[in-house]
Design a protein around this motif. Structure first.
Motif, PDB file in Angstrom:
ATOM      1  N   UNK A 163      44.780  34.110  37.363  1.00 17.99           N
ATOM      2  CA  UNK A 163      46.017  34.666  37.924  1.00 17.99           C
ATOM      3  C   UNK A 163      45.760  35.436  39.215  1.00 17.99           C
ATOM      4  N   UNK A 164      44.642  36.114  39.283  1.00 17.39           N
ATOM      5  CA  UNK A 164      44.346  36.928  40.459  1.00 17.39           C
ATOM      6  C   UNK A 164      43.594  36.150  41.537  1.00 17.39           C
ATOM      7  N   UNK A 165      43.455  34.841  41.353  1.00 15.37           N
ATOM      8  CA  UNK A 165      42.798  33.989  42.343  1.00 15.37           C
ATOM      9  C   UNK A 165      41.418  34.529  42.694  1.00 15.37           C
ATOM     10  N   UNK A 166      40.639  34.833  41.657  1.00 21.95           N
ATOM     11  CA  UNK A 166      39.369  35.533  41.835  1.00 21.95           C
ATOM     12  C   UNK A 166      38.199  34.575  42.039  1.00 21.95           C
ATOM     13  N   UNK A 167      38.352  33.606  42.925  1.00 17.53           N
ATOM     14  CA  UNK A 167      37.235  32.714  43.229  1.00 17.53           C
ATOM     15  C   UNK A 167      36.079  33.528  43.801  1.00 17.53           C
ATOM     16  N   UNK A 168      34.871  33.216  43.347  1.00 14.17           N
ATOM     17  CA  UNK A 168      33.696  33.975  43.756  1.00 14.17           C
ATOM     18  C   UNK A 168      33.354  35.107  42.811  1.00 14.17           C
ATOM     19  N   UNK A 169      34.213  35.397  41.817  1.00 11.30           N
ATOM     20  CA  UNK A 169      33.922  36.442  40.849  1.00 11.30           C
ATOM     21  C   UNK A 169      32.622  36.113  40.109  1.00 11.30           C
ATOM     22  N   UNK A 208      43.319  47.108  33.022  1.00 15.31           N
ATOM     23  CA  UNK A 208      42.571  47.751  34.100  1.00 15.31           C
ATOM     24  C   UNK A 208      41.701  46.730  34.832  1.00 15.31           C
ATOM     25  N   UNK A 209      41.130  45.775  34.086  1.00 19.17           N
ATOM     26  CA  UNK A 209      40.314  44.740  34.706  1.00 19.17           C
ATOM     27  C   UNK A 209      41.149  43.876  35.649  1.00 19.17           C
ATOM     28  N   UNK A 210      42.324  43.455  35.188  1.00 17.02           N
ATOM     29  CA  UNK A 210      43.161  42.616  36.049  1.00 17.02           C
ATOM     30  C   UNK A 210      43.659  43.402  37.251  1.00 17.02           C
ATOM     31  N   UNK A 211      43.979  44.674  37.058  1.00 16.26           N
ATOM     32  CA  UNK A 211      44.387  45.509  38.190  1.00 16.26           C
ATOM     33  C   UNK A 211      43.248  45.639  39.199  1.00 16.26           C
ATOM     34  N   UNK A 212      42.013  45.790  38.692  1.00 17.20           N
ATOM     35  CA  UNK A 212      40.851  45.876  39.584  1.00 17.20           C
ATOM     36  C   UNK A 212      40.673  44.582  40.372  1.00 17.20           C
ATOM     37  N   UNK A 213      40.856  43.442  39.723  1.00 17.00           N
ATOM     38  CA  UNK A 213      40.756  42.167  40.439  1.00 17.00           C
ATOM     39  C   UNK A 213      41.744  42.117  41.592  1.00 17.00           C
ATOM     40  N   UNK A 214      42.962  42.608  41.356  1.00 17.59           N
ATOM     41  CA  UNK A 214      43.961  42.612  42.412  1.00 17.59           C
ATOM     42  C   UNK A 214      43.603  43.552  43.548  1.00 17.59           C
TER      43      UNK A 214
END
Length: 582
Positions: free
Chosen positions: A456-462, A399-405
């Motif tokens: 994987x989700x390219x979450x720069x700025x997280x 669910x966390x990775x889906x939220x990142x996407x």
């Protein structure tokens, strides 16, 4: 009404008005009705009526009664529960007065904090260059009770007040209302509910507070006068009193629309087992009730939402399942504690889930938030499984990775009671030492899953937001593929809030225990080897809270904390709002 008439009316009152015991929370309208959450005063029993009074808030303690009729409705007690338990109701949108808030604007928090010599809690100097146009209209929710004289008159019959003529009932209600409103506003202002359109602020930058860990006040911690002067608060309530003053009485604080409690909102085990209650109601329900009846009840209407991520002290210190423990390894308090955390959550509206599903996500002012459950899904650890034991379930991980996407291209914040980064120095020096860490690095498999999902989700700025170590600080980190090439490295940030009140020095993590700077490697699920490069820890000790402000310019951070004045300003940071490259 002149003084003589008022004294006559008050002396003959059969009805008494009281504000609820807790701040009234409000959710978005559903089918034309606004869901509400509060708690009624347990010492008064169930009220006979609810009274809705049109009011306007102009900032600080300036409340004005609007020249509109009040609304009276009979109170129907819920089928389960008792006074003092969370009470959920609703009121029709059409009953709210329409006078929306027109805006709160200001420069970034960090830009003001950067020229303060002491890093203190007040930002009043920022008011000079801040345009404030505050006009929040709404309804004041009050509960009406029969006074003892009226109860004696009606004997065993509940509700004989209907025998009063309509004009007599109106006179009684008006007298009770006037009597209450003559009291200082901090006695009733927490019953104010802004109109649904009054806090619409798409043109206002996101500003919110991160706080954690409120050890409960004791018998000697009474702080009379803190509502009007935060300096009057004793050590146990000092940080909450400063938070109240900041959000209600300063321009910067009025821009804060959200408060996040990152764990340990209550301490169910405050005495370490010496005198802790053996009753689940006293141990948990009373703790939540007392916390919500404290300074947080007077947070101003501009703080439109409060969210809580439960952690260990809402169960027992450093809780995790243990082989051989009772109740399938969870111990005797886990189930009742999780149920209490769910029952006493801050949400007025409905949310899918329950005690077994505390993690969730939501959007707020253009940013995306994931509230992680870093406590209730832990697996038992031992020497044989330290490298594979899970801190979170695979369902929460996915669910966390889906939220990142889904949140790609927006500001993203993950709230966790436990600290994701940095690792403990002992863990960095010897991997199996993770068994002695209560943070994410104590479960290296789950920490690697967390970081790999961001890569994987390219979450720069997280931004990871956490609170458990009783120490404020922040750092930045970079996740990169060891073999180089595409995709580009991902830069993330970790912000940790001090405790609101942590009186025991041994419970405060020492900065020397944190491994920062740090470099470690791991393999993500696709087989690619990644490296996490952790920057230096920027330390800001002392009780307090963090304020973050986000805008298209970036994210700025300021720490309120107790401690000696410094020659240099209290630290702040700034980074790009988000980076979706790659």
């Amino acid at each position: 009404m002149n003084g003589a008439r008022r004294r006559t009316a008050v002396s003959g009152l059969l009805i008494g008005a009281e504000a609820p015991g807790h701040r009234v929370e409000r959710a978005a309208p559903v089918h034309g009705r606004v869901p509400l959450l509060t708690a009624l005063r347990p010492e008064r029993g169930w009220p006979h009526w609810l009274l809705w009074v049109p009011m306007r808030w102009r900032g600080g303690w300036d409340y004005e009664r609007l020249p509109l009729p009040w609304r009276l409705e009979a109170f129907v007690p819920p089928g389960v529960g008792r006074p003092g338990d969370p009470w959920r109701g609703a009121v029709a949108v059409e009953h709210f007065p329409t006078s929306p808030r027109r805006g709160v604007r200001g420069e970034a928090v960090a830009e003001v904090a950067s020229d303060r010599p002491d890093g203190g809690a007040d930002l009043e100097r920022a008011d000079d260059d801040t345009a404030i146009d505050l006009d929040l209209s709404g309804l004041l929710l009050l509960a009406l009770y029969l006074e003892p004289r009226a109860l004696a008159m009606e004997g065993a019959h509940r509700g004989v007040m209907h025998e009063l003529r309509e004009d007599e009932l109106q006179a009684q209600v008006e007298g009770a209302l006037e009597q209450l409103l003559e009291l200082p506003p901090h006695r009733w202002a927490h019953g104010f509910v802004p109109s649904p359109e009054a806090t619409a602020s798409d043109d206002v930058d996101l500003c919110f507070v991160l706080a954690a860990c409120q050890y409960p006040p004791g018998l000697l911690d009474v702080s009379p006068g803190w509502e009007l002067d935060a300096a009057q608060a004793g050590p146990a309530l000092a940080a909450l009193a400063r938070l109240h003053r900041f959000t209600r009485s300063t321009a910067r604080g009025r821009a804060c629309s959200l408060v996040l409690f990152a764990g340990d909102q209550i301490y169910a085990d405050a005495s370490g087992g010496l005198a802790d209650s053996r009753s689940g109601v006293e141990r948990y329900g009373r703790g939540y009730g007392e916390f919500k009846a404290g300074p947080v009840r007077l947070l101003p209407p501009t703080v439109a939402r409060l969210v809580h991520a439960p952690d260990d002290h809402e169960i027992v210190d450093n809780w995790e399942p243990a082989p051989g423990a009772s109740h399938a390894g969870k111990g005797p308090w886990f189930d009742v504690a999780r149920q209490a955390a769910w029952d006493h959550r801050w949400e007025a509206g409905a949310r899918v889930g329950g005690p077994e599903l505390m993690w969730h996500d939501f959007d707020w002012r253009g940013a995306a938030f994931f509230i992680a459950d870093a406590r209730g899904e832990r697996e038992a650890r031992r020497v044989a499984n330290w490298s594979t034991a899970r801190l979170w379930s695979t369902a929460q991980r996915d669910a966390f990775e889906d939220w990142l996407g889904r949140a790609q291209g927006r500001l993203r914040f993950m709230v966790s009671g436990s600290l994701p980064l940095p690792r403990r120095r002992t863990t960095a020096e010897h991997a199996a030492s993770c068994l002695r860490s209560d943070a994410w690095d104590g479960y290296p498999n789950s920490l690697h899953e967390l970081l790999a999902a961001a890569w994987r989700q390219r979450a720069s700025g997280l931004v990871f937001l956490s609170g458990d170590e009783h120490r404020s600080g922040w750092l930045s980190a970079q996740i990169e593929a060891i073999d180089g090439g595409d995709p580009a490295p991902v830069r993330i940030h970790s912000v940790h809030s001090s405790a609101l009140y942590a009186p025991w020095p041994f419970a405060v993590t020492a900065a020397e225990e944190l491994a920062a700077p740090d470099v470690f490697e791991f393999v993500e699920s696709g087989g690619r080897r990644l490296r996490c490069v952790v920057g230096a820890w920027q330390d800001h000790p002392g009780d307090g809270f963090a304020v973050l402000r986000a805008s298209p310019r970036g994210v700025e951070l300021w720490f309120d904390r107790a401690g000696p004045a410094r020659e240099a300003p209290d630290g702040w940071l700034s980074w790009p709002a988000c980076d979706t490259a790659g």
